[in-house]
Design an enzyme around this catalytic site. Sequence first.
Site, PDB file in Angstrom:
ATOM      1  N   LYS A  75      -8.294  73.407 -80.046  1.00 48.16           N
ATOM      2  CA  LYS A  75      -8.296  74.476 -81.045  1.00 48.16           C
ATOM      3  C   LYS A  75      -9.422  75.464 -80.788  1.00 48.16           C
ATOM      4  CE  LYS A  75      -8.508  74.902 -86.139  1.00 48.16           C
ATOM      5  NZ  LYS A  75      -8.668  74.111 -87.387  1.00 48.16           N
ATOM      6  N   SER A 146      -4.880  75.209 -90.429  1.00 45.08           N
ATOM      7  CA  SER A 146      -5.291  76.181 -89.436  1.00 45.08           C
ATOM      8  C   SER A 146      -5.135  75.726 -87.987  1.00 45.08           C
ATOM      9  CB  SER A 146      -6.755  76.559 -89.688  1.00 45.08           C
ATOM     10  OG  SER A 146      -7.594  75.424 -89.531  1.00 45.08           O
ATOM     11  N   SER A 170      -5.985  70.981 -92.452  1.00 42.29           N
ATOM     12  CA  SER A 170      -5.717  71.869 -91.327  1.00 42.29           C
ATOM     13  C   SER A 170      -5.165  71.180 -90.092  1.00 42.29           C
ATOM     14  CB  SER A 170      -6.983  72.643 -90.953  1.00 42.29           C
ATOM     15  OG  SER A 170      -7.311  73.569 -91.963  1.00 42.29           O
TER      16      SER A 170
END
Length: 411
Positions: A75, A146, A170
Amino acid sequence: MVWTASGLAAEFRAGRASVAEVVGESLERLDRLALVIGAVAATDHARSMAEAEAADLRLRAGGGGALEGVPFTVKNWIDVAGWPVSGATAASPGSAGRVPAADATAVARLRAEGAIVIAISSAMAGSAGHGPTRNPHDPSRAPGGSSSGAAALVAAGASPFALGSDSGGSIRLPAAWCGVAGLKPTFGRVPLTGHFPRCGSLEDGRTVIGPLARGVDDLAAVLAVIAGPDGLDAGVVPVPLGDPGDVEVGALRVGVIAGADEPTARAVEALGRAGVTVVPDAVPDVRDEALELTRRHWGRVRLSGEENVRLLWDRDRFRRRLLIATAGIDVLLTPATSGPAPQWRESAETDYLWTLPWSLTGAPVVVVPVGTEDGLPVAVQVVAHPWRDHVALAVARHIERRFPVTAATVA
């Protein structure tokens, strides 16, 4: 062919597959997927291929780590040395041009075991720095945030696993909507060293780094590598990690949260066949209370000193009440979301209603798919007591055997 991390590592070690060939194919797939679902913030073909060729040499010499040659994505909020990690969000492109000099601890540990970074994945459904990420089951649908790119790329078969981060859901929300497995480890299990923007146990108390994968066994394998103190994150506790294989699932007491849905009933049925004791309505529905506490947490910079003290007290009381409520069960089953992925949009705070309570308690949670609804994935959460990550993984693995992962349409 879509691989699991464990399966691919075994193929490499047995000499039945070439790391360079698999990584090359993965990079080509990433390039194609980026045109359809986005999800990719950065690739470096030359670097990844050089690492793949070095892995092949180590394997031919009889060496290599537990994940030697296995590709993965990271990420865009977790540092990878020499790669652009900007921390971009939906509202901000982040620190454009930022290239960290050191790996985050979790990344360093995976690379030490031979895993190969093939991409930095986009964060948020709509990244101000890297554009939209779309759900690979239906590009008109939202991926969840996210860790959006992380989930979408695993679901689309671009990488066997990914590293993401989770503060209020997330990892879990995108895992559920994209139809992959995701793990929020116990808070304090995995170092946050190298998370960008920086966060710590006293300042935040919720954020964790964890894996997403096509199967629960891979979640367990990755957790075994990334867990444990690093001497830099003072919030990490040296609690030994249990083995999911040692858990006798049939002897467990499984609670079901009040307000659970039909997908949760599917998981309960699968576990009932294993002989578990099911405790219905074991815990009251605490979603609204968790959202109110989380809203205060999000706005704490605007609170007075007295209001912040009250917030901490209320969080402690919330955690204590749930510890008492779950004392008589081993795991708790809850929905992961209120339904399958909606039409494409950024995630709203109410999308996290089922995930927020366990961020406040710091408990380990595994999201595991349990089939589809209207052709889109749905999932449940398996919540265990703090430091009992292996119990959550064992139960999730049993559920997974009944509900094989549904391939994404773009695959």
